[in-house]
Motif scaffolding. Sequence first.
Motif, PDB file in Angstrom:
ATOM      1  N   SER A 103      11.103 -10.477  18.126  1.00  0.00           N
ATOM      2  CA  SER A 103      11.905  -9.404  18.720  1.00  0.00           C
ATOM      3  C   SER A 103      12.484  -8.448  17.689  1.00  0.00           C
ATOM      4  O   SER A 103      12.991  -7.396  18.043  1.00  0.00           O
ATOM      5  N   LEU A 104      12.441  -8.843  16.433  1.00  0.00           N
ATOM      6  CA  LEU A 104      12.924  -7.937  15.396  1.00  0.00           C
ATOM      7  C   LEU A 104      11.719  -7.358  14.663  1.00  0.00           C
ATOM      8  O   LEU A 104      10.730  -8.048  14.431  1.00  0.00           O
ATOM      9  N   ASN A 105      11.820  -6.101  14.303  1.00  0.00           N
ATOM     10  CA  ASN A 105      10.712  -5.446  13.626  1.00  0.00           C
ATOM     11  C   ASN A 105      10.575  -5.985  12.200  1.00  0.00           C
ATOM     12  O   ASN A 105      11.518  -5.904  11.416  1.00  0.00           O
ATOM     13  N   PRO A 106       9.408  -6.550  11.866  1.00  0.00           N
ATOM     14  CA  PRO A 106       9.262  -7.223  10.569  1.00  0.00           C
ATOM     15  C   PRO A 106       9.352  -6.310   9.361  1.00  0.00           C
ATOM     16  O   PRO A 106       9.592  -6.788   8.258  1.00  0.00           O
ATOM     17  N   VAL A 107       9.166  -5.009   9.525  1.00  0.00           N
ATOM     18  CA  VAL A 107       9.119  -4.152   8.346  1.00  0.00           C
ATOM     19  C   VAL A 107      10.426  -3.409   8.064  1.00  0.00           C
ATOM     20  O   VAL A 107      10.494  -2.615   7.139  1.00  0.00           O
ATOM     21  N   PHE A 108      11.455  -3.671   8.881  1.00  0.00           N
ATOM     22  CA  PHE A 108      12.748  -3.063   8.583  1.00  0.00           C
ATOM     23  C   PHE A 108      13.787  -4.155   8.342  1.00  0.00           C
ATOM     24  O   PHE A 108      13.706  -5.230   8.933  1.00  0.00           O
TER      25      PHE A 108
ATOM     26  N   ILE B 239      -0.887  -1.177   7.615  1.00  0.00           N
ATOM     27  CA  ILE B 239      -1.697  -2.056   6.764  1.00  0.00           C
ATOM     28  C   ILE B 239      -3.197  -1.773   6.890  1.00  0.00           C
ATOM     29  O   ILE B 239      -3.858  -1.502   5.889  1.00  0.00           O
ATOM     30  N   PRO B 240      -3.745  -1.814   8.110  1.00  0.00           N
ATOM     31  CA  PRO B 240      -5.175  -1.511   8.200  1.00  0.00           C
ATOM     32  C   PRO B 240      -5.500  -0.091   7.767  1.00  0.00           C
ATOM     33  O   PRO B 240      -6.570   0.151   7.219  1.00  0.00           O
ATOM     34  N   ILE B 241      -4.556   0.825   7.977  1.00  0.00           N
ATOM     35  CA  ILE B 241      -4.821   2.209   7.584  1.00  0.00           C
ATOM     36  C   ILE B 241      -4.887   2.316   6.061  1.00  0.00           C
ATOM     37  O   ILE B 241      -5.735   3.010   5.508  1.00  0.00           O
ATOM     38  N   ILE B 242      -3.993   1.581   5.379  1.00  0.00           N
ATOM     39  CA  ILE B 242      -4.020   1.581   3.911  1.00  0.00           C
ATOM     40  C   ILE B 242      -5.349   1.052   3.400  1.00  0.00           C
ATOM     41  O   ILE B 242      -5.911   1.551   2.438  1.00  0.00           O
ATOM     42  N   ALA B 292     -17.161   2.583 -10.775  1.00  0.00           N
ATOM     43  CA  ALA B 292     -16.700   1.196 -10.704  1.00  0.00           C
ATOM     44  C   ALA B 292     -15.216   1.104 -11.032  1.00  0.00           C
ATOM     45  O   ALA B 292     -14.450   0.397 -10.365  1.00  0.00           O
ATOM     46  N   ILE B 293     -14.806   1.844 -12.062  1.00  0.00           N
ATOM     47  CA  ILE B 293     -13.385   1.833 -12.432  1.00  0.00           C
ATOM     48  C   ILE B 293     -12.535   2.351 -11.273  1.00  0.00           C
ATOM     49  O   ILE B 293     -11.496   1.781 -10.931  1.00  0.00           O
ATOM     50  N   THR B 294     -13.018   3.422 -10.624  1.00  0.00           N
ATOM     51  CA  THR B 294     -12.247   3.985  -9.513  1.00  0.00           C
ATOM     52  C   THR B 294     -12.115   2.987  -8.370  1.00  0.00           C
ATOM     53  O   THR B 294     -11.048   2.840  -7.786  1.00  0.00           O
ATOM     54  N   VAL B 295     -13.213   2.310  -8.063  1.00  0.00           N
ATOM     55  CA  VAL B 295     -13.163   1.329  -6.974  1.00  0.00           C
ATOM     56  C   VAL B 295     -12.145   0.239  -7.295  1.00  0.00           C
ATOM     57  O   VAL B 295     -11.287  -0.104  -6.470  1.00  0.00           O
ATOM     58  N   LEU B 296     -12.209  -0.279  -8.526  1.00  0.00           N
ATOM     59  CA  LEU B 296     -11.292  -1.353  -8.904  1.00  0.00           C
ATOM     60  C   LEU B 296      -9.843  -0.883  -8.845  1.00  0.00           C
ATOM     61  O   LEU B 296      -8.972  -1.584  -8.336  1.00  0.00           O
ATOM     62  N   LEU B 297      -9.604   0.308  -9.365  1.00  0.00           N
ATOM     63  CA  LEU B 297      -8.227   0.811  -9.382  1.00  0.00           C
ATOM     64  C   LEU B 297      -7.714   1.086  -7.976  1.00  0.00           C
ATOM     65  O   LEU B 297      -6.559   0.800  -7.663  1.00  0.00           O
ATOM     66  N   SER B 298      -8.571   1.631  -7.112  1.00  0.00           N
ATOM     67  CA  SER B 298      -8.054   1.947  -5.773  1.00  0.00           C
ATOM     68  C   SER B 298      -7.847   0.679  -4.956  1.00  0.00           C
ATOM     69  O   SER B 298      -6.972   0.625  -4.105  1.00  0.00           O
ATOM     70  N   ASN B 299      -8.649  -0.354  -5.222  1.00  0.00           N
ATOM     71  CA  ASN B 299      -8.370  -1.645  -4.585  1.00  0.00           C
ATOM     72  C   ASN B 299      -6.995  -2.158  -4.989  1.00  0.00           C
ATOM     73  O   ASN B 299      -6.217  -2.628  -4.162  1.00  0.00           O
ATOM     74  N   LEU B 300      -6.722  -2.054  -6.279  1.00  0.00           N
ATOM     75  CA  LEU B 300      -5.423  -2.497  -6.780  1.00  0.00           C
ATOM     76  C   LEU B 300      -4.305  -1.673  -6.151  1.00  0.00           C
ATOM     77  O   LEU B 300      -3.298  -2.211  -5.686  1.00  0.00           O
ATOM     78  N   LEU B 301      -4.538  -0.370  -6.073  1.00  0.00           N
ATOM     79  CA  LEU B 301      -3.536   0.518  -5.487  1.00  0.00           C
ATOM     80  C   LEU B 301      -3.271   0.138  -4.026  1.00  0.00           C
ATOM     81  O   LEU B 301      -2.120   0.061  -3.587  1.00  0.00           O
ATOM     82  N   ALA B 302      -4.358  -0.135  -3.287  1.00  0.00           N
ATOM     83  CA  ALA B 302      -4.194  -0.522  -1.880  1.00  0.00           C
ATOM     84  C   ALA B 302      -3.369  -1.799  -1.772  1.00  0.00           C
ATOM     85  O   ALA B 302      -2.473  -1.914  -0.934  1.00  0.00           O
ATOM     86  N   ASP B 303      -3.659  -2.768  -2.657  1.00  0.00           N
ATOM     87  CA  ASP B 303      -2.910  -4.028  -2.611  1.00  0.00           C
ATOM     88  C   ASP B 303      -1.433  -3.807  -2.909  1.00  0.00           C
ATOM     89  O   ASP B 303      -0.565  -4.446  -2.314  1.00  0.00           O
ATOM     90  N   ILE B 304      -1.160  -2.905  -3.854  1.00  0.00           N
ATOM     91  CA  ILE B 304       0.240  -2.612  -4.159  1.00  0.00           C
ATOM     92  C   ILE B 304       0.905  -1.932  -2.960  1.00  0.00           C
ATOM     93  O   ILE B 304       2.024  -2.262  -2.575  1.00  0.00           O
ATOM     94  N   LEU B 305       0.167  -1.007  -2.337  1.00  0.00           N
ATOM     95  CA  LEU B 305       0.722  -0.297  -1.179  1.00  0.00           C
ATOM     96  C   LEU B 305       0.996  -1.242  -0.009  1.00  0.00           C
ATOM     97  O   LEU B 305       1.929  -1.044   0.746  1.00  0.00           O
ATOM     98  N   SER B 307       2.225  -4.176  -0.150  1.00  0.00           N
ATOM     99  CA  SER B 307       3.528  -4.817  -0.312  1.00  0.00           C
ATOM    100  C   SER B 307       4.652  -3.796  -0.122  1.00  0.00           C
ATOM    101  O   SER B 307       5.768  -4.161   0.204  1.00  0.00           O
ATOM    102  N   VAL B 308       4.334  -2.521  -0.328  1.00  0.00           N
ATOM    103  CA  VAL B 308       5.342  -1.492  -0.054  1.00  0.00           C
ATOM    104  C   VAL B 308       5.510  -1.333   1.459  1.00  0.00           C
ATOM    105  O   VAL B 308       6.621  -1.228   1.972  1.00  0.00           O
ATOM    106  N   ALA B 309       4.373  -1.342   2.169  1.00  0.00           N
ATOM    107  CA  ALA B 309       4.419  -1.111   3.611  1.00  0.00           C
ATOM    108  C   ALA B 309       4.959  -2.310   4.366  1.00  0.00           C
ATOM    109  O   ALA B 309       5.637  -2.177   5.373  1.00  0.00           O
ATOM    110  N   ASP B 310       4.650  -3.509   3.893  1.00  0.00           N
ATOM    111  CA  ASP B 310       5.041  -4.714   4.616  1.00  0.00           C
ATOM    112  C   ASP B 310       5.805  -5.662   3.705  1.00  0.00           C
ATOM    113  O   ASP B 310       5.237  -6.248   2.786  1.00  0.00           O
ATOM    114  N   PRO B 311       7.102  -5.836   3.955  1.00  0.00           N
ATOM    115  CA  PRO B 311       7.925  -6.661   3.072  1.00  0.00           C
ATOM    116  C   PRO B 311       7.521  -8.132   3.072  1.00  0.00           C
ATOM    117  O   PRO B 311       7.932  -8.879   2.193  1.00  0.00           O
TER     118      PRO B 311
END
Lengths: 340, 316
Positions: A103-108, B239-242, B292-305, B307-311
Amino acid sequence: MEKNFLEVDKLQVAFRTDKGEVVSVDEVTFQLKQGETIGIVGESGCGKSVTSLSVMRLLGRTGMIKKGSIQFNGKDLTKLSEAQMREIRGNEISMIFQEPMTSLNPVFTIGNQMLELIHLHMNMSKSEARAYAIEMLKKVGIPRAEQLIDEYPHKLSGGMRQRVMIAMALSCKPSLLIADEPTTALDVTIQAQILELMKRLRQESNTAIMIISHDLGVIAEMADKVLVMYAGQVVEEADVFTLFDEPKHPYTKGLMESIPHLEHDSQKKLFSIPGTVPNLHMMPKGCRFHDRCPYATEKCVTEQPPLLSIPDNHNHRVRCWLLDEQQQQTPTDSRSEVIA
Amino acid sequence: MFPYIMRRLLIAIPVLFGVTVFSFFIVNLAPGNPVEMFISPDATQADIELKKEALGLNDPIYVQYLRWMQNLLQGDFGYSFSTYAPVGEMVASRVLPTLLLMGTALLIAYIVAIPIGVLSATRQYSWLDYLTTGFSFMGISIPNFFLGLGLIYIFSVQLNLLPTGGMNTLGGDGSFGDTLKHLLLPAFVLATGIAGSMVRYVRSSMLEILGQDYLRTARSKGLREFLVVNKHAFRNALIPIITVIGMDIPLLIGGAVVTEQIFQWPGLGQLTIQSIGSRDYPTLMAINFIAAITVLLSNLLADILYSVADPRIKYN
């Protein structure tokens, strides 16, 4: 006598489905006074939650209130605009739900979600609102509220999350709190704590509560009066003592008999009501309970009984044909003794 | 977070090494060799052998690879077999046009696709939803070369509004407006495909979220639907969009081989086609390496993003 501040009158709610419109709640009527607690009880799928969600007007895109009115503090909620309704939601009527885990939003953060509500309905500065949120969290017994306010919901246990939900729901001092199975997803010791908490807060704030549960124990603990619902209809309505002492409807009796008791003979099989709640698409004619009722007569199969007060207590209403006959002959019901 | 990034970068080194080994051998598997590709038909067999010997193509493949690696480690990509220009400079001059083209295409695609995807999900099964899913399907299905040629025919040949290709008008002033005119068609062609798939990802990802309990909680607070959808739901659908964006970033460098070729866009994609045609191993290897470098770096970037998007996502 105090005035009713919530009057639900002959509410009918329908949902659009692929197979056409289905009526999920029909002719539900009840009243609530300031500070009073009403319990709604029944099996899954009998329309308890739909009834409560229609008071909030949160039936989703497919649901709609077809008939009836919901008078709340002099306003008919069924006729308000969406914008007017938003003013009431979370402010005058708030709600807590069955699943504290989702019931709580996990990302806030907890604080973020609480402040959102406080800013929406209360005129407070950022720091005031934060202090108030912490105060509310402390009120519901959350330890280290100052730190927890900045945590995300996944760090909290189910019981703690439900406390957060309660703190949030009570932030704007609503006059009505709807609790939809607030303890169902919690383990028993936490259940007791949450119920205690709700009782204490009710005393402090004089908030009226609508508590929905399939657990008669919870209802007995909390409610002043009880609605028993079956297949979208109220089948029995009484104050909590009357209902538990003298249940009249065969369904209510069945519900009470199916509570396991420690002192019962372990050899005795626990009673269960045969069959299941009828499908909304195929509601039986006559009394909706007749195919599961041990006392069903010809009349029950063909004619739908009305919800009528019993002669010696006009606050006790039952939807059953048997009552008509019982008034002529002496009750031969041996089951009520088992329950008592 | 920092140790995690360092660990990921260290792991990238052996991966990168593996990529170079594989691509070097695969490039060499292609029939023909650079010498045969650029020497005139009347050159004698002896001439050809002489040239091959001079380019080191007669050495065993692993010797060639080690030589290439040795140069690379000194920061030297070698010289092109077909133009004799330093590969490093050749590739560098192509990076910017490709970044410009793909950056524009991705930007257009996302700006259009994300709101449409969200809208489409919130009105599932409405005519708007059918319209957008229909169009997005078309966007994915139409091949870029076909759409590109069609647009050139309409806007350049028939209407004479836009140039058929290139990045600047020959002998023109090289102004930004001129480049923009050249950019319009190829960027649009690339954007349709990217936007088409993005709409579908956003839509399905939002649909999954829209039934969640916490949205009912948000509504029960009295929040307006706009915020329920665009704050509470969209943040969870990220997450899926990232993931998709992470997969799109390498395109910025890898470029659009076919589209660049059709529009004669002087980017990496066009260089790739030219180098394959002339079996220009050093250039091909350099492009592979950068990709190849770009692919590796953007994968890393996505993984970092993530954790930003989802705590709930934490890296240690």
